[in-house]
Design an enzyme around this catalytic site. Sequence first.
Site, PDB file in Angstrom:
ATOM      1  N   LYS A 113       1.019  -3.087 -11.089  1.00 54.95           N
ATOM      2  CA  LYS A 113      -0.216  -3.826 -10.796  1.00 54.95           C
ATOM      3  C   LYS A 113      -0.333  -5.087 -11.636  1.00 54.95           C
ATOM      4  O   LYS A 113      -0.881  -6.086 -11.183  1.00 54.95           O
ATOM      5  CB  LYS A 113      -1.437  -2.926 -11.017  1.00 54.95           C
ATOM      6  N   LYS A 196       4.504   1.548  -1.044  1.00 58.47           N
ATOM      7  CA  LYS A 196       3.468   2.538  -0.740  1.00 58.47           C
ATOM      8  C   LYS A 196       2.372   1.911   0.128  1.00 58.47           C
ATOM      9  O   LYS A 196       2.020   0.745  -0.073  1.00 58.47           O
ATOM     10  CB  LYS A 196       2.919   2.991  -2.092  1.00 58.47           C
ATOM     11  N   LYS A 199      -4.496   0.165  -0.283  1.00 59.56           N
ATOM     12  CA  LYS A 199      -5.721  -0.534   0.140  1.00 59.56           C
ATOM     13  C   LYS A 199      -5.630  -2.023  -0.160  1.00 59.56           C
ATOM     14  O   LYS A 199      -6.201  -2.837   0.546  1.00 59.56           O
ATOM     15  CB  LYS A 199      -6.936  -0.011  -0.639  1.00 59.56           C
TER      16      LYS A 199
HETATM   17  N1  AQP Z   1       0.338   5.793   0.201  1.00 60.88           N
HETATM   18  C1  AQP Z   1      -0.126   6.934  -0.254  1.00 60.88           C
HETATM   19  N2  AQP Z   1       0.426   8.114   0.115  1.00 60.88           N
HETATM   20  C2  AQP Z   1      -0.057   9.300  -0.334  1.00 60.88           C
HETATM   21  N3  AQP Z   1      -1.122   9.394  -1.149  1.00 60.88           N
HETATM   22  C3  AQP Z   1      -1.732   8.251  -1.538  1.00 60.88           C
HETATM   23  N4  AQP Z   1      -2.794   7.995  -2.318  1.00 60.88           N
HETATM   24  C4  AQP Z   1      -2.992   6.660  -2.396  1.00 60.88           C
HETATM   25  N5  AQP Z   1      -2.076   6.016  -1.665  1.00 60.88           N
HETATM   26  C5  AQP Z   1      -1.276   6.967  -1.109  1.00 60.88           C
HETATM   27  C6  AQP Z   1      -3.577   9.035  -2.959  1.00 60.88           C
HETATM   28  O1  AQP Z   1      -4.943   8.802  -2.635  1.00 60.88           O
HETATM   29  C7  AQP Z   1      -5.755   9.186  -3.743  1.00 60.88           C
HETATM   30  C8  AQP Z   1      -6.718   8.083  -4.051  1.00 60.88           C
HETATM   31  O2  AQP Z   1      -6.010   6.939  -4.479  1.00 60.88           O
HETATM   32  P1  AQP Z   1      -6.798   5.792  -5.211  1.00 60.88           P
HETATM   33  O3  AQP Z   1      -7.750   5.166  -4.299  1.00 60.88           O
HETATM   34  O4  AQP Z   1      -7.408   6.316  -6.432  1.00 60.88           O
HETATM   35  O5  AQP Z   1      -5.764   4.759  -5.744  1.00 60.88           O
HETATM   36  P2  AQP Z   1      -4.356   4.321  -5.388  1.00 60.88           P
HETATM   37  O6  AQP Z   1      -3.399   5.458  -5.498  1.00 60.88           O
HETATM   38  O7  AQP Z   1      -4.081   3.142  -6.260  1.00 60.88           O
HETATM   39  O8  AQP Z   1      -4.516   3.919  -3.868  1.00 60.88           O
HETATM   40  P3  AQP Z   1      -4.297   2.550  -3.207  1.00 60.88           P
HETATM   41  O9  AQP Z   1      -4.638   2.644  -1.786  1.00 60.88           O
HETATM   42  O10 AQP Z   1      -2.923   2.042  -3.521  1.00 60.88           O
HETATM   43  O11 AQP Z   1      -5.399   1.639  -3.889  1.00 60.88           O
HETATM   44  P4  AQP Z   1      -5.258   0.264  -4.587  1.00 60.88           P
HETATM   45  O12 AQP Z   1      -4.540  -0.617  -3.600  1.00 60.88           O
HETATM   46  O13 AQP Z   1      -6.642  -0.195  -4.869  1.00 60.88           O
HETATM   47  O14 AQP Z   1      -4.452   0.493  -5.831  1.00 60.88           O
HETATM   48  C9  AQP Z   1      -4.823   9.517  -4.905  1.00 60.88           C
HETATM   49  O15 AQP Z   1      -4.711  10.919  -5.022  1.00 60.88           O
HETATM   50  C10 AQP Z   1      -3.525   8.922  -4.481  1.00 60.88           C
HETATM   51  O16 AQP Z   1      -2.427   9.664  -4.989  1.00 60.88           O
END
Ligand code: AQP
Length: 334
Positions: A113, A196, A199
């Site tokens: 990040k 991955k 969001k």
């Molecule tokens: N691509 C993914 N596949 C499987 N599990 C996922 N999770 C996130 N992306 C995937 C799981 O969703 C839960 C919540 O995640 P989060 O919102 O706390 O943060 P993150 O993992 O950082 O998700 P994003 O979408 O990638 O958000 P941003 O872009 O803001 O960083 C967690 O249990 C995560 O494992």
Amino acid sequence: MAKGRIFSGVQPTGNLHLGNYLGAIRNWVRLQNDFECIYCIVDLHAITVWQEPQQLRATTREVAAGLLAAGIDPNTSILFNQSQVPAHAELAWIFNCVARLGWLNRMTQFKEKAGKDRENVSAGLYVYPNLMAADILAYKATHVPVGEDQKQHLELARDIAQKFNHDYGTEYFPLVEPLIFGEATRVMSLRDGMRKMSKSEPSEFSRINLTDTPDQIAQKLRKAKTDPLPLPETVAELESRPEADNLVGIFAALADKTREAVLAEFGGKSFSVFKDVLAALAIASLGPMADEMRRLMQDPAEIDRILRRGAERAQAMAAPHLREIQDLVGFLRP
Ligand code: AQP
């Protein structure tokens, strides 16, 4: 009798997507029958990168609606947003003083990040895993259902619990266990099988949002990157084909089947045939949830009420723990 206590969270940083759903939220719903569950919209985590205040409020409500629409029952589980419960930030400070810099330096999510702009990211992004440990341990949770990407942070939470117990000569904190299960523990971007689904990825075509219409779902899947070969006959052959592996994994998770079973049906067929069936399956699974989300979002006051009540229940559980922890640390009571 509950098999243990679960804590898990999701950031209100944007639209919930298929990765969040298959990697985490769907499992949260299923675990409600067997565990005592605490589910949190982690807005303190969200502001480790810039969030527009109005947008943060809207997204917090939208994520709450998504969780409710997916089947989180706010009467049995505790559902709330993190900033309403001060114990999280208070315990995080103590953990900032327990965790070692060397541990944080190893966190791959921070490296990803922060990227090249390391000097310019918030200090909050760096200590993010300490706050995550506080989220879990404020409730003395025993199990944390997450996607694969959070495994390293959970190991750090275990290290923090262990070091705290050791330093203060106590067995106060349990060692938390990750719960990572299902065929889609790491859903990848529809544009790039090595990244991955996320969001914060700028391209809308990289992910399926839980609010997408049937047409959007079908269009995104039709445009999803694939290779020119037909689907393979065996799971071993998926290893060198990340985009194929991703779509087969998504299919398997949505259909509650194994990858083997999906390939037994579609091995040798073209991606265009497979994508049409996958789109129909995704629309049938996600469509009703999107409708329910839209219905819930028409009544933001009701969402706020549910979150407030959840926060009261969470605070009632965490506050006595925090007092005990403060005693162990040696703080005078107010
Ligand atoms: N691509 C993914 N596949 C499987 N599990 C996922 N999770 C996130 N992306 C995937 C799981 O969703 C839960 C919540 O995640 P989060 O919102 O706390 O943060 P993150 O993992 O950082 O998700 P994003 O979408 O990638 O958000 P941003 O872009 O803001 O960083 C967690 O249990 C995560 O494992």
